[in-house]
Design a protein around this motif. Structure first.
Motif, PDB file in Angstrom:
ATOM      1  N   LEU A   1       0.831  -1.337  -0.173  1.00  0.00           N
ATOM      2  CA  LEU A   1       0.008  -0.147  -0.067  1.00  0.00           C
ATOM      3  C   LEU A   1       1.331   1.595   0.456  1.00  0.00           C
ATOM      4  O   LEU A   1       1.917   1.508   0.679  1.00  0.00           O
ATOM      5  CB  LEU A   1      -0.769  -0.203   1.173  1.00  0.00           C
ATOM      6  N   PRO A   2       0.041   2.201  -0.235  1.00  0.00           N
ATOM      7  CA  PRO A   2       0.896   3.631  -0.424  1.00  0.00           C
ATOM      8  C   PRO A   2       1.849   3.976   0.879  1.00  0.00           C
ATOM      9  O   PRO A   2       1.198   4.087   1.862  1.00  0.00           O
ATOM     10  CB  PRO A   2       0.702   4.710  -1.230  1.00  0.00           C
ATOM     11  N   ALA A   3       3.708   4.537   1.088  1.00  0.00           N
ATOM     12  CA  ALA A   3       3.933   4.702   2.066  1.00  0.00           C
ATOM     13  C   ALA A   3       3.623   5.912   2.717  1.00  0.00           C
ATOM     14  O   ALA A   3       3.568   6.192   3.674  1.00  0.00           O
ATOM     15  CB  ALA A   3       5.444   4.700   1.653  1.00  0.00           C
ATOM     16  N   ILE A   4       2.626   6.875   1.845  1.00  0.00           N
ATOM     17  CA  ILE A   4       2.548   8.828   2.164  1.00  0.00           C
ATOM     18  C   ILE A   4       1.034   7.946   2.688  1.00  0.00           C
ATOM     19  O   ILE A   4       0.641   8.889   3.803  1.00  0.00           O
ATOM     20  CB  ILE A   4       1.904   8.940   1.380  1.00  0.00           C
ATOM     21  N   LEU A   5       0.506   7.076   2.869  1.00  0.00           N
ATOM     22  CA  LEU A   5      -0.509   6.083   4.009  1.00  0.00           C
ATOM     23  C   LEU A   5       0.118   7.245   5.513  1.00  0.00           C
ATOM     24  O   LEU A   5      -0.889   7.374   6.074  1.00  0.00           O
ATOM     25  CB  LEU A   5      -0.699   5.076   4.165  1.00  0.00           C
TER      26      LEU A   5
END
Length: 213
Positions: A53-57
């Motif tokens: 999943l996107p690390a920016i979460l």
């Protein structure tokens, strides 16, 4: 090593789905992608697949649990087992409770970076005034720290965000002088003392070796 786009869900295919469900899916934070893929290659774990999943979460922890839930529900029918490679990561226990409800495994720990230091070692250090970088965050410091906090536009906000920190601790997964230099530069920009600890893959490697059996 190329950077991973922050808004991209990555998959690493390896298992054969032609004859039923694959053995194991790892649903991981994108900040762990390089390390998990390296461990897969090193150990020849062709029966394990990876979905990141996107690390920016991490910048919006309240979105992590719903994102993990959606991924588990979308993939459950295709795999015999699912393991979630996140720490609590600011979810206040909600992620662990949701993994329990979904019946999927999850690594223990307060944060993803605690896996590298070792969860017990990380807790024992008791570095409450430390800001942490891993290889990924050293590489992506501007994209995940400097710009999202608006420090590129409003450097006067630096004391508000980092005034309570005293040091930057770089948990290094690799012996890379260029990354060490980038971590040192980040510490200088934040006005923090710099410490580097080589951790390798730490508890992440141990947990995956146990899970892969």
């Amino acid at each position: 090593m190329p950077d991973i786009p922050s808004d991209q869900i990555l998959t690493s295919q390896g298992a054969d789905l032609s004859e039923g469900r694959a053995p194991l899916l790892l649903i991981a934070c994108g900040a762990l992608a390089h390390e998990v893929l390296a461990l897969k290659r090193l150990n020849g774990w062709q029966h394990i697949e990876l979905l990141c999943l996107p690390a920016i979460l991490h910048n919006t922890p309240e979105r992590i649990t719903p994102a993990v839930t959606a991924a588990v529900e979308a993939q459950r029918s295709r795999y015999e087992r699912i393991m979630v490679l996140y720490g609590d990561c600011g979810t206040g226990g909600l992620l662990q409770a949701e993994c329990d409800r979904l019946g999927v495994e999850m690594l223990p720990g307060a944060h993803c970076y605690a896996f590298f230091d070792g969860v017990e070692t990380f807790a024992a250090c008791d570095e409450i005034t430390a800001f942490y970088l891993t290889d990924f965050l050293a590489r992506q410091f501007d994209a995940f720290v400097w710009k999202p906090l608006g420090l590129d536009r409003h450097p006067e906000l630096l004391p508000m965000y980092f005034g309570h920190y005293e040091s930057l601790v770089y948990l290094a997964q690799t012996e890379d002088p260029a990354l060490t230099a980038r971590a040192q530069e980040a510490a200088d920009r934040l006005g923090l003392a710099f410490t580097r600890r080589f951790t390798g893959y730490g508890d992440l490697a141990t947990a995956l070796e146990r899970t892969a059996k």
